[in-house]
Design an enzyme around this catalytic site. Structure first.
Site, PDB file in Angstrom:
ATOM      1  CG  HIS B 213      28.137  -9.280 -28.693  1.00 22.03           C
ATOM      2  ND1 HIS B 213      29.474  -9.340 -28.975  1.00 22.03           N
ATOM      3  CD2 HIS B 213      27.580  -8.585 -29.707  1.00 22.03           C
ATOM      4  CE1 HIS B 213      29.724  -8.700 -30.102  1.00 22.03           C
ATOM      5  NE2 HIS B 213      28.583  -8.222 -30.561  1.00 22.03           N
ATOM      6  CB  SER B 217      23.427 -11.498 -35.611  1.00 18.44           C
ATOM      7  OG  SER B 217      24.401 -10.550 -35.285  1.00 18.44           O
ATOM      8  CE  LYS B 242      27.343  -8.906 -46.338  1.00 20.20           C
ATOM      9  NZ  LYS B 242      26.386  -9.988 -46.135  1.00 20.20           N
ATOM     10  CG  ASP B 243      30.097  -4.684 -40.755  1.00 16.07           C
ATOM     11  OD1 ASP B 243      29.088  -4.902 -41.438  1.00 16.07           O
ATOM     12  OD2 ASP B 243      30.179  -5.011 -39.554  1.00 16.07           O
ATOM     13  CD  GLU B 286      15.966  19.096 -40.775  1.00 10.49           C
ATOM     14  OE1 GLU B 286      15.474  19.812 -41.679  1.00 10.49           O
ATOM     15  OE2 GLU B 286      17.148  18.755 -40.740  1.00 10.49           O
TER      16      GLU B 286
END
Ligand code: HEM
Lengths: 255, 413
Positions: B213, B217, B242-243, B286
């Site tokens: 922040h 972005s 959107k998220d 894994e």
């Protein structure tokens, strides 16, 4: 939307890689068709009930099923009375009582399936050093477990092919790793007598006991898939609404 | 941001004394965000949500789990069979770990492609790499807890790596185990640390967000956006919705795994209780560790392998100083873009090799893949920054008309 499809494809591709890797290393067993396959698949209850009979009358003399309680049988359609009666055939050690003594009593529905051995040492002593594994999780503990178990139970050959030297006390099996197994062929035609009239062929009994052990490995199997369908339907609606809202909200954003 | 003026008097009263509402308003509502973010920018918020899911499901599991070698395996089976919805909680935790890595890997490659590690976001990037390391430690220790065959043997193989350290190696391994082999003491401390580490990750995520922040972005074009210009839109409602949509799609995949293929990504051997006397035919970690495992095994020398494995993460830490090109996004760097995709293929190759026995052709492929991985970061990227001519950059997101020459993405500080 195009970007979204790419992102989703990348995610799926990543998730698939381990499977590609796994397929390259596993032993191949022929696939059978099972009622529990697929999204709507369920345990075949009559088959699982017959499978319990096979387990009880054949496998149980050598293999334990220690993670299952008798009460779990209610999920494959046995009544409370039947389960009580079935459990009562077995004795378990309990105690100490008020006099400080251990005592034997008949098993009750909340007891776990009684094991044929006191411990692993005893199991090995009885079976020439081999250990008949506990079957509770066998379907999950082998790759492609159901098909493997069926193949193992039907994969015995009277005689080893030429050139193969069987070690003493070993039997030839096409699907066991190394082909030599210490378990004698457990199933022969008509070894058990089914009360529902089903013909007890080797392959029928192998299938039935596989259904039962599939259930034993995961008693929540049917519940899981039924719940999954509801969850997926909910999520489809949720995601659809989110998509529509997104389109509406973003409509005023200039590119 | 002081335009925030809540209408509710109680909210106003509290906010005056504890400015939590204005904080949330600044960072979740008004927060100016580039308007051109594509779906690859969904994976950050998804990772955060999975972290919460992992903590919630993990604490529930811990209420029923017993960290003792004699009981651990059966206590997990008890969760699966006797605890109400225990099977669901366990499958959520198990598959959540897999998807956590899927999401974080995509998130990382997003950063690699769009140059999100470049100035002024170097610390943001390095915190991300630290989160990856912490996640790997957490997942490794978590995988030991169900005390299956792979749990036990995986733990044995990985802890034994430390014995490669000269002089003190053997002592360190015994100190890690708290015994002379992986045993009850090991299981206990792994449980304690597995409970602790996710909260360390939460702390790192908070720092990651603080750093994010600071400058906001990055975006697919990779140029700096001017706050309050045509190029940004408020986080809410645009990116919250959107998220939310992205979350829905993610949950569909998650539910598909949990309810219809819960053991698809796992290994059958882990349903066999740990047995120190029986070594599995092939010990494979894994899937998310496989590329690292391949790098480890590519070097014939044990210490060398361990150094290479940790080195593969270390190069990510110094990446901002290896790639000196001022242009961030691969969209404007044709050669970089090509090499990016080769790197992706290389990582997939390494993952594949990691699952194979270390013999025959796999040894060679592992070594070539490892060499290329390091060459990408240590040779190709530094050279590209000098040799490549980037395409002209647009001056703003709203005017994708190409104006002037690069570099528009000059470091801010
Ligand atoms: C960063 C978040 C986390 C990750 C990546 C993670 C990962 C894992 C993994 C891979 C397993 C093995 C699953 C299996 O194969 O059965 C596991 C098991 C376990 N985790 Fe976590 N975990 C996280 C957070 C937590 C938290 C916060 C707790 C709370 C105490 C927790 C408690 C447990 C317990 C009790 C088990 C053993 C039960 C089981 O194996 O299903 N986890 N975890």
């Amino acid at each position: 939307m195009r970007k979204f499809v790419i992102a989703a494809a990348v995610a799926l591709g990543l998730a698939a890689t381990p499977q590609i890797a796994k397929a390259a290393g596993g032993v191949d067993v022929p696939s059978q068709s099972w009622a529990f396959e697929g999204v709507f698949g369920t345990i075949d209850i009559p088959a699982a009930q017959r499978g319990l009979q096979v387990y009880k009358e054949v496998c149980a003399s050598c293999h334990g099923l220690s993670l299952m309680a008798y009460r779990n049988l209610a999920q494959i359609g046995f009544s409370e009375e039947e389960i009580k009666a079935l459990a009562a055939d077995y004795t378990v050690m309990d105690g100490p009582n008020d006099d400080g003594e251990m005592f034997e009593r008949a098993a009750i529905p909340s007891d776990r399936f009684v094991s044929p051995y006191a411990n692993e040492q005893e199991a090995r002593a009885i079976n020439n050093g081999a250990y008949p594994v506990d079957l509770s999780l066998i379907i999950k503990a082998r790759a492609d477990g159901a098909n493997y178990l069926y193949a193992l139970l039907t994969g015995y050959r009277e005689e080893a092919p030429e050139g193969v030297d069987l070690m003493p006390g070993m039997y030839y099996n096409e699907y066991y790793g190394g082909n030599q197994i210490a378990m004698p062929q457990p199933l022969y035609d008509d070894f058990v007598e089914y009360s529902d009239g089903t013909q007890a062929t080797v392959s029928q009994m192998a299938k039935d006991v596989t259904y039962f052990l599939k259930f034993a490995a995961e008693p929540s199997h049917d519940e899981r898939k039924q719940m999954g369908i509801k969850v997926i339907i909910f999520l489809l609606v949720f995601t659809g609404l989110a998509y529509a809202s997104m389109k509406k909200i973003w409509a005023d954003v200039k590119k | 941001m002081s335009t925030y003026n809540p209408s509710n008097p109680l909210v106003r009263w509290i906010d005056h004394r504890l400015p939590m509402f204005s904080f949330m308003n600044e960072h979740l509502t008004d927060y100016p965000t580039p308007k051109n973010l594509n779906y690859f920018w969904n994976f950050g918020s998804l990772a955060g949500i999975i972290l919460v899911v992992m903590i919630a499901s993990g604490i529930t599991l811990a209420m029923h789990y017993t960290a003792h070698v004699d009981y651990a395996f059966n206590s997990v089976e008890r969760i699966m069979r006797d605890v109400n919805f225990g099977w669901m909680i366990r499958y959520i935790h198990m598959n959540g770990a897999h998807l956590f890595f899927v999401v974080v890997f995509i998130h990382i490659f997003r950063g690699l492609y769009y140059g999100s590690y470049k100035a002024p976001r170097e610390i943001l990037w390095m915190l991300g790499v630290a989160i990856l390391l912490a996640m790997m430690a957490t997942a490794f220790m978590g995988y030991v807890l169900p005390w299956g065959q792979m749990s036990f043997w995986g733990a044995t193989v990985i802890t034994n790596l430390f014995s490669a350290i000269p002089l003190v190696g053997e002592d360190i391994v015994i100190w890690l185990w708290g015994a002379f082999s992986v045993d009850n003491a090991t299981l206990n401390r792994f449980f304690a640390l597995h409970y602790l580490m996710p909260f360390v990750i939460v702390g790192l995520v908070v720092l990651h967000l603080v750093a994010l922040h600071r400058f906001g972005s990055n975006n697919p074009i990779g140029i700096d956006v001017k706050k309050g210009s045509q190029d940004t839109i408020p986080f809410h409602p645009y990116y919250t919705i959107k998220d939310t949509f992205g979350l829905g799609v993610f949950l569909l995949v998650f539910a598909g795994l949990v309810f219809f293929a819960p053991n698809y990504l796992g290994h059958a051997d882990n349903y066999i209780e740990a047995n120190p006397l029986v070594t599995p035919a092939l010990i494979v970690p894994e899937w998310y560790f496989l590329p690292f495992y391949a790098i480890l095994r590519a070097i014939p020398d044990k210490l060398g392998g361990v150094i290479a494995m940790f080195g593969s993460i270390a190069v990510l830490f110094i990446l901002p100083w290896l790639d000196r090109s001022p242009v961030r996004s691969a969209t404007y760097r044709p050669l970089f873009k090509l090499f990016f995709w080769i790197l992706v293929l290389d990582c997939i190759l390494l993952g594949y090799v990691g699952a194979m026995p270390a013999e025959g052709i796999w040894v060679l492929l592992g070594q070539v893949g490892t060499a290329y991985y390091f060459a990408h970061f240590l040779i190709i990227l530094p050279l590209l920054s000098k040799l490549e001519t980037p395409k002209p950059l647009p001056t703003s997101i709203s005017k994708p008309v190409t104006g002037g020459a690069a570099p528009a993405a000059a470091p801010a500080e």
